[in-house]
Design a protein around this motif. Structure first.
Motif, PDB file in Angstrom:
ATOM      1  N   TYR A   1       0.827  -1.207   0.000  1.00  0.00           N
ATOM      2  CA  TYR A   1       0.000   0.000   0.000  1.00  0.00           C
ATOM      3  C   TYR A   1       0.866   1.264   0.000  1.00  0.00           C
ATOM      4  CZ  TYR A   1      -3.936  -3.031   1.278  1.00  0.00           C
ATOM      5  OH  TYR A   1      -4.900  -4.007   1.301  1.00  0.00           O
TER       6      TYR A   1
ATOM      7  N   TRP B   1      -0.469   4.223   0.903  1.00  0.00           N
ATOM      8  CA  TRP B   1      -1.212   5.185   1.713  1.00  0.00           C
ATOM      9  C   TRP B   1      -0.356   5.646   2.895  1.00  0.00           C
ATOM     10  CZ3 TRP B   1      -4.992   0.631   2.477  1.00  0.00           C
ATOM     11  CH2 TRP B   1      -5.648   0.340   1.271  1.00  0.00           C
TER      12      TRP B   1
ATOM     13  N   SER C   1      -0.607  -2.970   6.774  1.00  0.00           N
ATOM     14  CA  SER C   1      -1.138  -3.174   8.124  1.00  0.00           C
ATOM     15  C   SER C   1      -0.162  -4.032   8.928  1.00  0.00           C
ATOM     16  CB  SER C   1      -2.487  -3.900   8.064  1.00  0.00           C
ATOM     17  OG  SER C   1      -3.389  -3.233   7.213  1.00  0.00           O
TER      18      SER C   1
ATOM     19  N   GLU D   1     -11.501   0.439  -0.852  1.00  0.00           N
ATOM     20  CA  GLU D   1     -10.211   1.006  -0.456  1.00  0.00           C
ATOM     21  C   GLU D   1     -10.308   1.721   0.881  1.00  0.00           C
ATOM     22  OE1 GLU D   1      -7.135   4.407  -2.106  1.00  0.00           O
ATOM     23  OE2 GLU D   1      -7.833   2.850  -3.488  1.00  0.00           O
ATOM     24  N   GLU D   2     -11.399   2.436   1.099  1.00  0.00           N
ATOM     25  CA  GLU D   2     -11.568   3.157   2.364  1.00  0.00           C
ATOM     26  C   GLU D   2     -11.592   2.194   3.546  1.00  0.00           C
ATOM     27  OE1 GLU D   2     -15.138   5.321   1.714  1.00  0.00           O
ATOM     28  OE2 GLU D   2     -14.225   6.708   0.259  1.00  0.00           O
TER      29      GLU D   2
ATOM     30  N   ARG E   1      -8.146   0.783   4.148  1.00  0.00           N
ATOM     31  CA  ARG E   1      -7.282   1.817   4.738  1.00  0.00           C
ATOM     32  C   ARG E   1      -7.622   2.049   6.208  1.00  0.00           C
ATOM     33  NH1 ARG E   1      -5.374   7.258   1.564  1.00  0.00           N
ATOM     34  NH2 ARG E   1      -4.017   8.101   3.203  1.00  0.00           N
TER      35      ARG E   1
ATOM     36  N   ARG F   1      -6.048  -0.716   8.087  1.00  0.00           N
ATOM     37  CA  ARG F   1      -4.606  -0.475   8.196  1.00  0.00           C
ATOM     38  C   ARG F   1      -4.305   0.554   9.278  1.00  0.00           C
ATOM     39  NH1 ARG F   1      -1.014   2.969   5.363  1.00  0.00           N
ATOM     40  NH2 ARG F   1      -2.608   4.510   5.931  1.00  0.00           N
ATOM     41  N   ASP F   2      -5.087   1.636   9.290  1.00  0.00           N
ATOM     42  CA  ASP F   2      -4.848   2.699  10.260  1.00  0.00           C
ATOM     43  C   ASP F   2      -5.056   2.208  11.694  1.00  0.00           C
ATOM     44  OD1 ASP F   2      -4.250   4.433   8.218  1.00  0.00           O
ATOM     45  OD2 ASP F   2      -6.213   5.422   8.212  1.00  0.00           O
TER      46      ASP F   2
ATOM     47  N   TYR G   1      -7.606  -7.139  -1.433  1.00  0.00           N
ATOM     48  CA  TYR G   1      -7.004  -6.331  -0.384  1.00  0.00           C
ATOM     49  C   TYR G   1      -6.458  -7.254   0.694  1.00  0.00           C
ATOM     50  CZ  TYR G   1      -9.208  -2.123  -2.309  1.00  0.00           C
ATOM     51  OH  TYR G   1      -9.577  -1.083  -3.126  1.00  0.00           O
TER      52      TYR G   1
END
Length: 243
Positions: free
Chosen positions: A17, A19, A29, A136-137, A140, A143-144, A229
């Motif tokens: 990723y 991001w 992640s 994707e959101e 993400r 991951r965050d 993903y």
């Protein structure tokens, strides 16, 4: 079907990723595997692999041609510095990671029980090539959340040493423990079966019997049509069984 690839390993191509995270670094992640060793062969781009394990905190540069691997219990985070980091992942014990061998470094409240973890980890949209913003959101956000817990763990390991991982290791063990009987069946039909086949071949050779060589064959893996993903990035996988 069990992997018949050498060593019953799994194989995937992962585009890490790009991001940016809370600390400014782009990447995947953070997570660890509880029963499988993972290897990277860097194909393109540059970056770093941050790890937390018995050696403490380590950051290893990634560039084309680099090969490295890490054993179960290693918390790892792939960082995509160039924006196009891509790695070939070779995973021990194919089937185990797909059946929950990995645990992401979510904050402790999300590791308290299986339902809490499942809610934090779930992705309703897994197709990474569908072009759906919601997919994707969600990836993400996951991951965050894993990065949030990881940064706390990282600081603790830097300050106090590898012992700071004990609570996370224990929580991960509680989460995956109920799955191990199913994993044992996968292992029996994969890596253990291949090892037993080799043992029998050695016995045959010792007895000057070569009949099994006449059964030699060539197999081509089937490349999956769509990427999904994953934890570290968008995964291109292959089906690696004979059927």
């Amino acid at each position: 079907m069990p992997s018949t690839f050498p060593g019953a390993t799994g194989l995937s191509e992962v585009s890490i990723y790009d991001w940016p995270g809370a600390d400014g670094a782009a990447g995947g992640s953070p997570h660890m595997h509880t029963a499988s060793t993972e290897a990277y062969v860097v194909l393109q781009g540059t970056g770093r692999l941050e790890t937390l394990n018995s050696a403490g905190f380590t950051s290893t540069p990634l560039a084309p041609g680099v090969v490295l691997w890490f054993t179960p219990g290693t918390v790892h985070r792939a960082i995509n510095d160039s924006g196009d980091l891509k790695v070939l992942v070779v995973m021990q014990n194919a089937g185990l990671p797909e059946h929950g061998d990995a645990v992401m470094t979510f904050p402790p409240e999300h590791l308290a029980d299986a339902d809490s973890y499942r809610r934090a980890a779930a992705l309703d949209i897994k197709d990474a090539d569908a072009g759906l913003p919601a997919g994707e959101e969600a990836a993400r956000r996951r991951r965050d959340l894993a990065l949030q817990g990881y940064l706390v763990l990282k600081d603790a390991v830097i300050e106090s040493g590898p012992e700071a991982l004990a609570d996370f290791h224990a929580a991960a063990g509680r989460l995956v423990g109920p799955r191990t009987s199913a994993w044992a069946e996968l292992l029996a039909g994969g890596a253990a079966e291949q090892a037993e086949t080799t043992r029998q071949q050695l016995l045959s050779l010792d007895a000057a019997e070569t009949f099994y060589l006449g059964k030699a064959r060539t197999t081509m893996g089937k490349r999956e049509n769509r990427r999904i993903y994953g934890m570290c990035g968008r995964i291109q996988a292959w089906e690696l069984s004979d059927s």
